[in-house]
Design an enzyme around this catalytic site. Sequence first.
Site, PDB file in Angstrom:
ATOM      1  N   ARG A  54      -5.175  -4.727   8.681  1.00  0.00           N
ATOM      2  CA  ARG A  54      -5.324  -3.903   7.401  1.00  0.00           C
ATOM      3  C   ARG A  54      -5.608  -2.561   7.902  1.00  0.00           C
ATOM      4  NH1 ARG A  54      -9.620  -2.486   8.260  1.00  0.00           N
ATOM      5  NH2 ARG A  54      -9.572  -1.370   6.244  1.00  0.00           N
ATOM      6  N   GLY A  55      -5.377  -1.467   7.084  1.00  0.00           N
ATOM      7  CA  GLY A  55      -5.913  -0.179   7.276  1.00  0.00           C
ATOM      8  C   GLY A  55      -4.475   0.538   7.500  1.00  0.00           C
ATOM      9  N   ALA A  56      -4.487   1.809   6.953  1.00  0.00           N
ATOM     10  CA  ALA A  56      -3.157   2.219   6.927  1.00  0.00           C
ATOM     11  C   ALA A  56      -2.494   2.566   8.445  1.00  0.00           C
ATOM     12  CB  ALA A  56      -3.333   3.889   6.534  1.00  0.00           C
ATOM     13  N   ARG A  97       3.301  -4.179   1.997  1.00  0.00           N
ATOM     14  CA  ARG A  97       2.538  -3.533   1.394  1.00  0.00           C
ATOM     15  C   ARG A  97       3.000  -2.579   0.802  1.00  0.00           C
ATOM     16  NH1 ARG A  97      -3.551  -3.715   3.402  1.00  0.00           N
ATOM     17  NH2 ARG A  97      -3.763  -3.498   1.090  1.00  0.00           N
ATOM     18  N   ASP A 251      -4.712   6.278   2.458  1.00  0.00           N
ATOM     19  CA  ASP A 251      -3.677   5.539   2.948  1.00  0.00           C
ATOM     20  C   ASP A 251      -2.348   6.141   2.560  1.00  0.00           C
ATOM     21  OD1 ASP A 251      -4.695   2.527   2.999  1.00  0.00           O
ATOM     22  OD2 ASP A 251      -5.748   3.506   1.540  1.00  0.00           O
ATOM     23  N   LYS A 262      -8.590   3.581  -0.906  1.00  0.00           N
ATOM     24  CA  LYS A 262      -9.093   2.035  -1.566  1.00  0.00           C
ATOM     25  C   LYS A 262      -9.687   2.426  -2.822  1.00  0.00           C
ATOM     26  CE  LYS A 262      -8.712  -1.111  -0.158  1.00  0.00           C
ATOM     27  NZ  LYS A 262      -7.655  -2.093  -0.349  1.00  0.00           N
TER      28      LYS A 262
HETATM   29  O1  MRU Z   1      -6.447  -2.688   1.661  1.00  0.00           O
HETATM   30  P1  MRU Z   1      -6.745  -1.969   2.936  1.00  0.00           P
HETATM   31  O2  MRU Z   1      -7.920  -2.864   3.733  1.00  0.00           O
HETATM   32  O3  MRU Z   1      -5.469  -2.054   4.071  1.00  0.00           O
HETATM   33  O4  MRU Z   1      -7.361  -0.640   2.828  1.00  0.00           O
HETATM   34  C1  MRU Z   1      -6.888   0.536   3.568  1.00  0.00           C
HETATM   35  C2  MRU Z   1      -8.377   1.003   3.819  1.00  0.00           C
HETATM   36  O5  MRU Z   1      -9.140   0.209   4.590  1.00  0.00           O
HETATM   37  C3  MRU Z   1      -8.789   2.164   2.987  1.00  0.00           C
HETATM   38  O6  MRU Z   1      -8.154   2.564   1.659  1.00  0.00           O
HETATM   39  C4  MRU Z   1      -9.095   3.154   4.053  1.00  0.00           C
HETATM   40  O7  MRU Z   1     -10.045   4.009   3.503  1.00  0.00           O
HETATM   41  C5  MRU Z   1      -7.885   4.130   4.254  1.00  0.00           C
HETATM   42  S1  MRU Z   1      -6.847   3.314   5.501  1.00  0.00           S
HETATM   43  C6  MRU Z   1      -7.483   4.110   6.931  1.00  0.00           C
END
Ligand code: MRU
Length: 376
Positions: A54-56, A97, A251, A262
Amino acid sequence: MKVGGTHYQTIWLQPDDPTIVQIIDQRRLPHEFVVLDLRTVAEVAHAIQAMIVRGAGLIGVTAAYGMYIAVLTAPKTTRRAFWDDVEAAGAQLKATRPTAVNLAWAVDRQLEALQQVEPLDEMVARARETALRIAAEDAENCRNIGTHGLQLIEALAERKPGETINILTHCNAGWLAFVDYGSATAPIYAAHDRGLPVHVWVDETRPRNQGARLTAWELGQHGVPHTVIADNVGGHLMQHGLVDLCIVGSDRTTVTGDVANKIGTYLKALAAHDNGVPFYVALPSSSFDWDMRDGLREIPIEQRGADEVKYMDGQTASGAIEVVRLTPESSPVANFGFDVTPARLVTGLITERGVVAADEDAILNLYPEKRRLASR
Ligand code: MRU
């Protein structure tokens, strides 16, 4: 970054069999460090959808590797059969997603790179090379975000020599959310490595607790002093002068500087604004949406299953991982994954090219090659 003293990135090709993509199972952290193999597009799509990764940034890079697997397994009999398979894989990956723009960006970049190749037997090499390049750029961009963001922390350190700089972050925009370094964490790691006394307030980030589980773990592995706080604590800390700076990730950020991140980020930005605490968003250019101007109306906000709010898992004293229910069984639950912080609440954006105001002109001055795209 380091895990138990060994350097890891979050995704790589298996050295003995480069048709296999390897990832860290982020659902198991911080309790267990488990590496998983991905061999099919379906496995890659599941890894993104189920938030094994996960994470952008990492979602985008994983999708790029997913396209490599799609090309590996696609029929090479006719161009038609090949492209039917590869385009279907792209659509499948994009549908996993909705909020992080890096996902579609990486799939499209793979498709564009492949369209430039004529012989079908050269497609695998091109897809592999493109995935590796996207991953390397992701790491390099985050390293540069660290260099630019470090200057902000150094400026704060000059104002209170010898004192600890307290930085609040939300969710996990750390190396686990990218290939290496992270976005929000990159300036923090850079400052810590320079010997600046930094301390991080880590929002737990309900419902999936990416802060408490992942950010706390990776900061701890690198030796960065930190404290995990419940999601509602930040405003109180800011009122009492205990936060010098907020740095969060993104994201998707519109060309006008509205930031999707988030869920809960917006409330931190409001509290920061009310208390005069600088609120920075760290992001690589792959997280900009050059086609969107109104974040509140246009950015798709992911809604996930009720079980993420109703249940929580954790480690018991015996070491077992167990799941417990938090809510009455029959209570309905809403689970919005992200919110949008309007540009007016953002002090600045920390990008791989430098720190810039969250403002269309400033952003496009930094990325002049995107002007044509943004004005379409
Ligand atoms: O739902 P996730 O864990 O994929 O969410 C993304 C994130 O971890 C956060 O929004 C984050 O701050 C940005 S992704 C670099």
